[in-house]
Design a protein around this motif. Structure first.
Motif, PDB file in Angstrom:
ATOM      1  N   ALA A 155      42.395 -21.507 125.114  1.00 23.53           N
ATOM      2  CA  ALA A 155      42.575 -21.375 126.565  1.00 23.53           C
ATOM      3  C   ALA A 155      41.793 -22.447 127.313  1.00 23.53           C
ATOM      4  CB  ALA A 155      42.144 -19.981 127.012  1.00 23.53           C
ATOM      5  N   ASN A 156      40.597 -22.738 126.848  1.00 21.76           N
ATOM      6  CA  ASN A 156      39.784 -23.768 127.507  1.00 21.76           C
ATOM      7  C   ASN A 156      40.443 -25.135 127.431  1.00 21.76           C
ATOM      8  OD1 ASN A 156      37.825 -21.918 128.219  1.00 21.76           O
ATOM      9  ND2 ASN A 156      36.492 -22.370 126.480  1.00 21.76           N
ATOM     10  N   ARG A 157      41.039 -25.455 126.289  1.00 18.47           N
ATOM     11  CA  ARG A 157      41.740 -26.730 126.155  1.00 18.47           C
ATOM     12  C   ARG A 157      42.958 -26.775 127.078  1.00 18.47           C
ATOM     13  NH1 ARG A 157      40.696 -30.039 121.682  1.00 18.47           N
ATOM     14  NH2 ARG A 157      38.448 -29.869 121.298  1.00 18.47           N
ATOM     15  N   LEU A 158      43.658 -25.653 127.174  1.00 17.14           N
ATOM     16  CA  LEU A 158      44.865 -25.609 127.995  1.00 17.14           C
ATOM     17  C   LEU A 158      44.556 -25.703 129.491  1.00 17.14           C
ATOM     18  CD1 LEU A 158      46.878 -22.871 126.063  1.00 17.14           C
ATOM     19  CD2 LEU A 158      47.424 -25.311 126.216  1.00 17.14           C
ATOM     20  N   SER A 159      43.319 -25.449 129.860  1.00 21.78           N
ATOM     21  CA  SER A 159      42.928 -25.566 131.270  1.00 21.78           C
ATOM     22  C   SER A 159      42.088 -26.817 131.537  1.00 21.78           C
ATOM     23  CB  SER A 159      42.141 -24.321 131.704  1.00 21.78           C
ATOM     24  OG  SER A 159      40.953 -24.178 130.949  1.00 21.78           O
ATOM     25  N   PHE A 194      44.708 -27.594 115.555  1.00 26.69           N
ATOM     26  CA  PHE A 194      45.803 -26.815 116.141  1.00 26.69           C
ATOM     27  C   PHE A 194      46.636 -27.686 117.079  1.00 26.69           C
ATOM     28  CE2 PHE A 194      47.234 -24.307 119.846  1.00 26.69           C
ATOM     29  CZ  PHE A 194      48.155 -23.474 119.207  1.00 26.69           C
ATOM     30  N   PHE A 195      45.980 -28.374 117.995  1.00 28.98           N
ATOM     31  CA  PHE A 195      46.734 -29.183 118.951  1.00 28.98           C
ATOM     32  C   PHE A 195      47.379 -30.398 118.281  1.00 28.98           C
ATOM     33  CE2 PHE A 195      44.481 -26.681 122.120  1.00 28.98           C
ATOM     34  CZ  PHE A 195      45.493 -26.481 123.057  1.00 28.98           C
ATOM     35  N   ASN A 196      46.708 -30.981 117.311  1.00 25.71           N
ATOM     36  CA  ASN A 196      47.325 -32.097 116.586  1.00 25.71           C
ATOM     37  C   ASN A 196      48.592 -31.648 115.863  1.00 25.71           C
ATOM     38  OD1 ASN A 196      45.396 -33.979 117.371  1.00 25.71           O
ATOM     39  ND2 ASN A 196      44.114 -33.649 115.571  1.00 25.71           N
ATOM     40  N   ARG A 197      48.535 -30.440 115.298  1.00 26.83           N
ATOM     41  CA  ARG A 197      49.730 -29.922 114.613  1.00 26.83           C
ATOM     42  C   ARG A 197      50.855 -29.665 115.609  1.00 26.83           C
ATOM     43  NH1 ARG A 197      50.977 -27.241 109.817  1.00 26.83           N
ATOM     44  NH2 ARG A 197      53.254 -27.046 109.751  1.00 26.83           N
ATOM     45  N   MET A 198      50.520 -29.117 116.785  1.00 21.17           N
ATOM     46  CA  MET A 198      51.548 -28.861 117.794  1.00 21.17           C
ATOM     47  C   MET A 198      52.174 -30.168 118.287  1.00 21.17           C
ATOM     48  SD  MET A 198      51.825 -25.579 118.029  1.00 21.17           S
ATOM     49  CE  MET A 198      51.554 -25.631 116.236  1.00 21.17           C
ATOM     50  N   ILE A 199      51.353 -31.211 118.400  1.00 18.71           N
ATOM     51  CA  ILE A 199      51.877 -32.523 118.801  1.00 18.71           C
ATOM     52  C   ILE A 199      52.821 -33.071 117.732  1.00 18.71           C
ATOM     53  CG2 ILE A 199      51.228 -34.934 119.221  1.00 18.71           C
ATOM     54  CD1 ILE A 199      48.613 -33.814 120.484  1.00 18.71           C
ATOM     55  N   GLN A 200      52.434 -32.944 116.474  1.00 20.52           N
ATOM     56  CA  GLN A 200      53.280 -33.411 115.373  1.00 20.52           C
ATOM     57  C   GLN A 200      54.614 -32.669 115.346  1.00 20.52           C
ATOM     58  OE1 GLN A 200      50.993 -32.916 111.791  1.00 20.52           O
ATOM     59  NE2 GLN A 200      49.393 -34.347 112.451  1.00 20.52           N
ATOM     60  N   GLU A 201      54.554 -31.348 115.541  1.00 23.10           N
ATOM     61  CA  GLU A 201      55.786 -30.562 115.509  1.00 23.10           C
ATOM     62  C   GLU A 201      56.678 -30.898 116.705  1.00 23.10           C
ATOM     63  OE1 GLU A 201      56.808 -28.931 113.054  1.00 23.10           O
ATOM     64  OE2 GLU A 201      54.966 -28.831 111.865  1.00 23.10           O
TER      65      GLU A 201
END
Length: 359
Positions: A155-159, A194-201
């Motif tokens: 949540a902190n990263r998303l904000s 987590f975010f690196n994986r979401m970027i790759q996907e």
């Protein structure tokens, strides 16, 4: 002299025989002791000691100690004897090399193989499901419930505006990063992983073909995701999504207001509204497509793959209006003219009144 030599030789032979006899006895005793030690070692280290009824898993977290790991293994593994694992852990100083992760315990596992698996970090992956949720807070909770990462880290990263900008998004468009699907990951992945994986996907999903289709419509991938999120909110019927997408694209191309009810619900942050009233249409928000032309600033939920592909492969027709069917099936009546739409709207409003649904 010959007699003396013979006597000495006879004595030496007796001494040698006695010596070899002692050696043989010591050797046999050593074999017995070694055999016993090997048997004990085999029993405690290599013989099956763990007997869960089926494959089970333990989760070793950042705050686990050697004692809490022992407890988790005992609870999940149903060991017949635990001494072998403990001896090995103490000998190898496991308390100094605890590694987080999700680890498999199989029926008939032995202490040696289980220790090697856990101490060596040989994790079993988990299936991480990213759902088509409405809010980023919900996304953070969903991911956090499946991973070692605390939901507040996500949540902190998303904000964090600087972080979001560094990966090419803003607060409004960041939901477009996520592609709802199930991914095989390691449970102890970091928030960066987590975010690196979401970027790759995301990059894998938005291949050349999809990008070309988006460009042909005149939309960016983020805009496609925004429209797809509206389509997903409008209908759950898979066979209707392309029709709904085509309707909104028709309105966009004609410069008409989208007038999408789900955007009003999002602007109000009231997703339980069953009837949109005139007072709701007055909310001053860039997400209110009754007031502001074009697409809203970003997705109103994380769009589904079906929703995105419905936009990219939208149905070509002349529809400009739609109203929910009066049978409350979740499907819609479509219209090309305002008069047809008004007739459809009256039928739906009459059905709402009949059911006494006023809000």
């Amino acid at each position: 002299m010959l007699v003396l030599d013979a006597l000495l030789q006879r004595r030496m032979n007796k001494s040698m025989k006695k010596f070899f006899k002692i050696i043989l006895i010591v050797f046999c005793i050593g074999l017995i002791i070694g055999g016993i030690a090997a048997g004990i070692g085999y029993y405690f280290m290599l013989a099956p000691q763990f007997h869960p009824t089926e494959n089970t898993y333990i989760y070793i977290d950042r705050d686990d100690t050697v004692d809490s790991v022992y407890y988790k293994i005992k609870q999940a593994g149903n060991p017949h004897k635990f001494e072998g694992f403990r001896w090995m852990a103490e000998y190898k100083k496991y308390e100094n090399r605890i590694r987080t992760g999700r680890y498999l315990i199989q029926p008939n596992d032995n202490a040696y193989h289980l220790y090697q698996r856990i101490a060596g970090g040989a994790q079993s992956p988990v299936q991480l499901t990213i759902g088509s949720v409405r809010t980023l807070d919900r996304l953070a909770r969903l991911a956090g419930s499946q991973l070692m990462i605390d939901s507040t880290e996500i949540a902190n990263r998303l904000s964090d505006r600087s972080f979001i900008q560094s990966i090419g998004y803003n607060r409004e468009t960041i939901p477009a990063l996520f592609i709802p699907n199930t991914y095989e990951v390691y449970w102890n992945m970091s928030v960066d992983d987590f975010f690196n994986r979401m970027i790759q996907e995301h990059e894998r999903f938005w291949n050349k073909e999809r990008q070309e289709k988006a460009a042909a419509i005149g939309l960016s991938p983020e805009e496609v995701s925004t429209l797809a999120s509206i389509v997903d909110e409008e209908t759950n019927a898979a066979d209707e999504k392309k029709t709904v997408a085509g309707l909104y694209i028709n309105r966009l191309h004609k410069g008409m207001l989208l007038q999408a009810d789900p955007t009003v619900k999002f602007a109000l942050q009231d997703f339980e509204l069953r009837r949109i009233l005139f007072k709701h249409l007055e909310v001053d928000s860039p997400y209110n497509t009754y007031k502001y032309a074009g697409l809203p600033p970003g997705p109103i939920r994380i769009p589904t793959i079906a929703g995105i592909d419905a936009v990219l492969n939208y149905e070509h027709h002349n529809y400009l209006h739609m109203t929910a069917k009066e049978d409350f099936s979740g499907r819609h009546n479509f219209a090309t003219t305002l008069s047809q739409h008004s007739a459809n709207a009256r039928k739906y409003h009459d059905a709402l009144n009949k059911r006494k649904i006023f809000e």
